[in-house]
Design a protein around this motif. Structure first.
Motif, mmCIF file in Angstrom:
data_model
loop_
_atom_site.group_PDB
_atom_site.id
_atom_site.type_symbol
_atom_site.label_atom_id
_atom_site.label_comp_id
_atom_site.label_asym_id
_atom_site.label_seq_id
_atom_site.Cartn_x
_atom_site.Cartn_y
_atom_site.Cartn_z
ATOM 1 N N ASP A 1 -5.413 3.384 -5.384
ATOM 2 C CA ASP A 1 -6.581 2.494 -5.357
ATOM 3 C C ASP A 1 -7.367 2.566 -6.658
ATOM 4 O O ASP A 1 -7.837 1.553 -7.176
ATOM 5 C CB ASP A 1 -7.474 2.837 -4.178
ATOM 6 N N SER B 1 2.618 14.468 3.965
ATOM 7 C CA SER B 1 1.705 14.884 5.028
ATOM 8 C C SER B 1 0.509 13.923 4.987
ATOM 9 O O SER B 1 0.303 13.219 3.992
ATOM 10 C CB SER B 1 1.235 16.317 4.786
ATOM 11 N N PRO B 2 -0.303 13.862 6.050
ATOM 12 C CA PRO B 2 -1.484 12.985 6.025
ATOM 13 C C PRO B 2 -2.397 13.273 4.835
ATOM 14 O O PRO B 2 -2.943 12.340 4.228
ATOM 15 C CB PRO B 2 -2.163 13.277 7.363
ATOM 16 N N VAL B 3 -2.572 14.543 4.491
ATOM 17 C CA VAL B 3 -3.436 14.882 3.348
ATOM 18 C C VAL B 3 -2.838 14.363 2.053
ATOM 19 O O VAL B 3 -3.548 13.784 1.207
ATOM 20 C CB VAL B 3 -3.656 16.413 3.275
ATOM 21 N N GLU B 4 -1.537 14.558 1.885
ATOM 22 C CA GLU B 4 -0.881 14.075 0.670
ATOM 23 C C GLU B 4 -0.950 12.558 0.577
ATOM 24 O O GLU B 4 -1.218 11.993 -0.498
ATOM 25 C CB GLU B 4 0.581 14.525 0.653
ATOM 26 N N ARG B 5 -0.742 11.871 1.685
ATOM 27 C CA ARG B 5 -0.797 10.411 1.675
ATOM 28 C C ARG B 5 -2.170 9.928 1.246
ATOM 29 O O ARG B 5 -2.305 8.975 0.470
ATOM 30 C CB ARG B 5 -0.453 9.856 3.067
ATOM 31 N N SER B 6 -3.207 10.602 1.748
ATOM 32 C CA SER B 6 -4.568 10.218 1.389
ATOM 33 C C SER B 6 -4.812 10.392 -0.110
ATOM 34 O O SER B 6 -5.428 9.528 -0.753
ATOM 35 C CB SER B 6 -5.574 11.049 2.199
ATOM 36 N N ARG B 7 -4.309 11.492 -0.668
ATOM 37 C CA ARG B 7 -4.513 11.749 -2.097
ATOM 38 C C ARG B 7 -3.816 10.692 -2.945
ATOM 39 O O ARG B 7 -4.385 10.181 -3.912
ATOM 40 C CB ARG B 7 -4.000 13.139 -2.470
ATOM 41 N N TRP B 8 -2.576 10.360 -2.590
ATOM 42 C CA TRP B 8 -1.836 9.369 -3.363
ATOM 43 C C TRP B 8 -2.429 7.971 -3.185
ATOM 44 O O TRP B 8 -2.454 7.174 -4.118
ATOM 45 C CB TRP B 8 -0.362 9.393 -2.970
ATOM 46 N N GLN B 9 -2.910 7.672 -1.971
ATOM 47 C CA GLN B 9 -3.538 6.368 -1.744
ATOM 48 C C GLN B 9 -4.806 6.231 -2.577
ATOM 49 O O GLN B 9 -5.068 5.170 -3.163
ATOM 50 C CB GLN B 9 -3.873 6.189 -0.264
ATOM 51 N N THR B 10 -5.587 7.302 -2.647
ATOM 52 C CA THR B 10 -6.798 7.276 -3.472
ATOM 53 C C THR B 10 -6.459 7.041 -4.934
ATOM 54 O O THR B 10 -7.098 6.231 -5.622
ATOM 55 C CB THR B 10 -7.572 8.604 -3.322
ATOM 56 N N SER C 1 0.837 -1.197 0.000
ATOM 57 C CA SER C 1 0.000 0.000 0.000
ATOM 58 C C SER C 1 0.863 1.234 0.000
ATOM 59 O O SER C 1 2.081 1.176 0.061
ATOM 60 C CB SER C 1 -0.903 -0.004 1.242
#
Length: 359
Positions: A354, A342-351, A13
């Motif tokens: 996926d 950053s947490p926001v960046e990680r979320s964007r890249w994870q999305t 992931s």
């Protein structure tokens, strides 16, 4: 051909997006240089002065585990230590465990590109915590494919050639794979809008579908064995092979690539009663100058020295290898380091990841 399920298992992931059994421990309190086997040139490591003692471990995860307080009951790491780690792993360290690096004279010898990694990509005013002793790019290595070499102007898009389906070794880092897909589209991760480009998820999916394996550390064996025709690997892994294997050719596309960094960091001793020995500054300085500099370059490790210092040394190298060791200024400007998310960046890249793998 690797199935999509196998690819997903291999890739993991975006939790690991931050990049890319050892010998016996030293006696308790003895200052150690913890390193990953093969990630410090042997000729340099052998010159480490007393009282510092080298200690090699198989994987960077083991270095991080040893630094962690939970390992102290079983491991002798109460004294001072130097850590040799790649930038992605170094950024996972607890910064409270690191001492400021008192090597200003050495840091001043480095090119400006080394400033950000010396602060672990923190804010401009932060005190240096690392000495960036080597850096490089990711290269596309081909085995016995002169037909594709003649099309090298296609750059990273060459990875999507139909003849390479199931014949490509890609990096195990999802972040690097996404960076390559961005470059195939002429986009840059420096522009936040790039991640919302509607073509990007499909581009990532197409790239992953080409993969035989996703393992830049050991995947070169697949290339050498003839099971793969192409591999994307860090330059330090490719250079030694390119010197001696005529079947291999490599390119760094004009669009550049992510950068990798190798860092030295200083760990504060947990036992305040122990004397904290000075940094082996002369040893570090020797790695930046001849004759050791030649040995570092031969192993693919390029210190981030000013170009005018490196170019005279590189003139002794085959012309085809020089731009792979030290890219032109134009190409280097299109390369980028990979700071921690950053947490926001990680979320964007994870999305994005996926979305790409659900296609």
């Amino acid at each position: 051909m690797t199935s999509r399920r196998q690819v997903l298992q291999l890739m993991g992931s975006v939790v690991a997006l931050g990049t890319a059994g050892g010998c016996a421990p030293a006696r308790s309190g003895q200052p150690q240089l913890l390193n990953v086997t093969g990630d410090l040139p042997k000729a340099w490591l052998q010159e480490l002065p007393s009282p510092w003692q080298p200690r090699s471990l198989d994987r960077p995860e083991q270095v991080l585990s040893l630094v962690d307080s939970s390992a102290l009951q079983e491991e002798a790491l109460a004294g001072a230590a130097l850590l040799a780690l790649g930038d992605g792993w170094a950024q996972q360290l607890d910064r409270a465990r690191l001492q400021p690096l008192e090597a200003s004279a050495l840091l001043e010898q480095l090119a400006p590109i080394a400033q950000a990694p010396s602060r672990l990509f923190a804010a401009e005013g932060n005190v240096p915590l690392a000495f960036p002793w080597a850096f490089g790019t990711w290269l596309l290595v081909l085995r016995s494919r002169p037909d594709l070499w003649r099309q090298r102007q296609r750059g990273w898009s060459l990875l999507l050639d139909p003849s390479l389906r199931g014949k490509v070794v890609l990096p195990s880092s999802p972040r690097v794979v996404i960076e390559l897909a961005l470059r195939q589209l002429g986009l840059s991760s420096a522009d936040p809008q790039s991640l919302t480009n509607p073509a990007l998820p499909n581009q990532v999916s197409q790239l992953v579908d080409q993969a035989l394996a996703l393992d830049e550390r050991d995947g070169l064996n697949l290339l050498l064995a003839g099971e793969a025709d192409a591999a994307v690997v860090p330059s330090h892994r490719a250079i030694p092979l390119l010197k001696k294997d005529p079947r291999l050719s490599a390119l760094l596309p004009e669009s550049g690539s992510p950068l990798w960094w190798q860092l030295l960091l200083r760990l504060a001793p947990r036992d305040s009663a122990l004397v904290d020995p000075p940094l082996p500054l002369e040893w570090i300085r020797d790695g930046l100058s001849l004759p050791l500099l030649d040995r570092l370059l031969a192993a693919g490790w390029v210190p981030p020295l000013p170009r005018q210092q490196l170019e005279p040394v590189l003139r002794r190298w085959p012309e085809r290898l020089r731009p792979l060791l030290l890219p032109s200024d134009a190409v280097l400007q299109r390369c980028n380091s990979l700071p921690m998310f950053s947490p926001v960046e990680r979320s964007r890249w994870q999305t994005l990841w996926d979305q790409a793998l659900s296609r």
